[in-house]
Design a protein around this motif. Structure first.
Motif, PDB file in Angstrom:
ATOM      1  N   LEU A 161     -16.456   5.576  -3.205  1.00 50.30           N
ATOM      2  CA  LEU A 161     -15.718   4.662  -2.438  1.00 50.30           C
ATOM      3  C   LEU A 161     -14.830   5.737  -2.016  1.00 50.30           C
ATOM      4  N   LEU A 164     -14.046   7.190   0.835  1.00 56.58           N
ATOM      5  CA  LEU A 164     -13.376   6.472   1.958  1.00 56.58           C
ATOM      6  C   LEU A 164     -12.085   6.040   2.215  1.00 56.58           C
ATOM      7  N   TRP A 167      -7.774   2.256   4.876  1.00 53.79           N
ATOM      8  CA  TRP A 167      -8.330   1.011   5.631  1.00 53.79           C
ATOM      9  C   TRP A 167      -9.466   0.457   5.881  1.00 53.79           C
ATOM     10  N   MET A 168     -10.333   1.469   5.206  1.00 53.61           N
ATOM     11  CA  MET A 168     -11.809   0.488   5.758  1.00 53.61           C
ATOM     12  C   MET A 168     -12.029   0.014   3.950  1.00 53.61           C
ATOM     13  N   VAL A 169     -11.975   0.070   2.859  1.00 54.57           N
ATOM     14  CA  VAL A 169     -12.070  -0.402   1.319  1.00 54.57           C
ATOM     15  C   VAL A 169     -11.041  -1.951   1.675  1.00 54.57           C
ATOM     16  N   ASP A 170     -10.129  -2.020   2.632  1.00 57.26           N
ATOM     17  CA  ASP A 170      -8.777  -3.033   2.402  1.00 57.26           C
ATOM     18  C   ASP A 170      -9.642  -3.436   3.562  1.00 57.26           C
ATOM     19  N   TYR A 171     -10.516  -3.187   5.321  1.00 57.36           N
ATOM     20  CA  TYR A 171     -10.616  -4.780   5.905  1.00 57.36           C
ATOM     21  C   TYR A 171     -11.676  -3.995   5.912  1.00 57.36           C
ATOM     22  N   TRP A 172     -13.074  -3.871   4.636  1.00 58.44           N
ATOM     23  CA  TRP A 172     -14.116  -3.642   5.389  1.00 58.44           C
ATOM     24  C   TRP A 172     -14.777  -5.470   5.240  1.00 58.44           C
ATOM     25  N   TRP A 173     -14.622  -6.221   4.979  1.00 59.54           N
ATOM     26  CA  TRP A 173     -14.842  -7.392   5.588  1.00 59.54           C
ATOM     27  C   TRP A 173     -14.747  -7.281   7.151  1.00 59.54           C
ATOM     28  N   ILE A 175     -14.863  -4.675   8.688  1.00 59.76           N
ATOM     29  CA  ILE A 175     -16.332  -3.703   9.435  1.00 59.76           C
ATOM     30  C   ILE A 175     -17.902  -4.215   9.640  1.00 59.76           C
ATOM     31  N   ILE A 176     -17.811  -5.053   8.622  1.00 56.40           N
ATOM     32  CA  ILE A 176     -19.238  -5.746   8.281  1.00 56.40           C
ATOM     33  C   ILE A 176     -19.042  -6.817   9.779  1.00 56.40           C
TER      34      ILE A 176
END
Length: 343
Positions: A161, A164, A167-173, A175-176
């Motif tokens: 992780l 990455l 922003w991908m770690v903070d807003y992963w939900w 993205i899913i």
């Protein structure tokens, strides 16, 4: 005179006891430097004076996470290392001085007022004086040489992780959710192209179920009992014609009574024609000759419609071949359902 001396002796003894209690534990704090460069280390000196043989310590360090190796103060802007040094000096008169040297480091520039540090020794406690620390920012340019700083180190507990973006770690939900929406859209498009609809179609009722439902609703209206024989027979024959169209594929809605009877004669249910003949005959007299039928004719027409629908509905047919053997049970083959020409 003696009373006056005893009075002052008691007061002096009391003051000595009070001063002795208040002097049991004392803490003082100072910094090696009150101004430090951001990221650089300085030392926080904590001097504790207490009686010998009494264990004590700072709860701030006692409750620290050993795995982290530091304690955050001032909103975690300043870090105190838990790997501090402590030296003890004997002051005599059953008193000792403990000198704590705690490494201090700050990574945010600004002026900070350090909290009072609490020291606890058995039932006694004391607070240190407050300190102020100025953290100076590092002003560098692209051409300035880098010196006096540690090299970049790999983070502890490195994982995939770390590669990455933040922003991908903070807003992963989010993205899913987007990926699920794309999958749902593609699935819906594929289902629509294959079946012409996204949602599963509700199975249509069979011709038998529709006819029985309509007949029951017609009976509940009590039309002929109210003198509405024409409306009664019009609806009754419509139910029968729709059933013939769906059940046997006969275009009964566009046929005359004679044409319907001719088609039934050449069908597999020609033995049930008498039910239909009675209904159509009475209906033609009512609709075209304006004849008012007897109540018995109204009831018979309804009963014949129900009998025709019940006796011509598809029924399951069990085909079983019994094979007898030595001490063996007959084998029952699978059950097949007769379609009966249903469209």
């Amino acid at each position: 005179m003696n009373r006056i001396l005893r009075f002052f002796s008691v007061i002096a003894l009391s003051l000595a006891c009070v001063s002795g209690v208040s002097a049991k534990v004392s803490v003082s704090a100072r910094l090696d430097s009150v101004s430090v460069l951001m990221g650089k280390l300085t030392t926080l000196n904590l001097e504790v004076v207490q009686d010998k043989g009494k264990p004590g310590g700072f709860p701030l360090f006692r409750n620290a996470d050993i795995n982290k190796g530091y304690v955050g103060i001032c909103g975690d802007s300043i870090e105190l290392r838990t790997s501090y040094k402590a030296d003890t000096i004997d002051l005599g008169s059953n008193r000792i001085q403990i000198n704590y040297k705690v490494p201090l480091q700050a990574f945010d520039s600004g002026s900070y007022r350090l909290p009072e540090f609490v020291y606890v020794s058995e039932s006694d406690s004391a607070r240190s004086n407050a300190l102020t620390l100025n953290v100076v920012p590092v002003n560098v340019t692209a051409d300035d040489p880098i010196a006096g700083f540690a090299q970049v180190a790999e983070p502890e507990g490195k994982s995939v992780l770390d590669a990455l973006p933040d922003w991908m770690v903070d807003y992963w939900w989010i993205i899913i959710a987007i990926l699920l929406a794309i999958v749902a859209f593609l699935w819906g498009m594929r289902r629509y192209k294959k079946e012409g609809t996204v949602l599963k179609k509700k199975p249509e009722p069979t011709p038998y179920e529709t006819a029985i439902k309509d007949l029951r609703e017609l009976k509940a209206k009590n039309l002929w009992e109210q003198g509405m024989e024409k409306e009664y027979f019009t609806r009754l024959t419509d139910i029968l014609r729709i059933y013939l169209a769906r059940r046997f594929g006969i275009n009964a809605m566009e046929m005359t009574s004679r044409e319907i009877m001719d088609h039934l004669y050449s069908s597999d249910v020609k033995d049930k024609r008498d039910y239909v003949r009675q209904i159509l005959s009475v209906a033609d007299f009512v609709k075209f000759a304006k004849v008012r039928p007897l109540p018995a004719d109204n009831i018979a027409a309804y009963d014949n419609a129900v009998r025709f629908v019940e006796e011509t509905k598809p029924v399951p047919v069990v085909a079983a071949d019994a094979e007898e053997g030595d001490g063996q049970n007959p084998e029952i083959k699978k059950t097949e359902t007769k379609k009966g020409g249903e469209s």
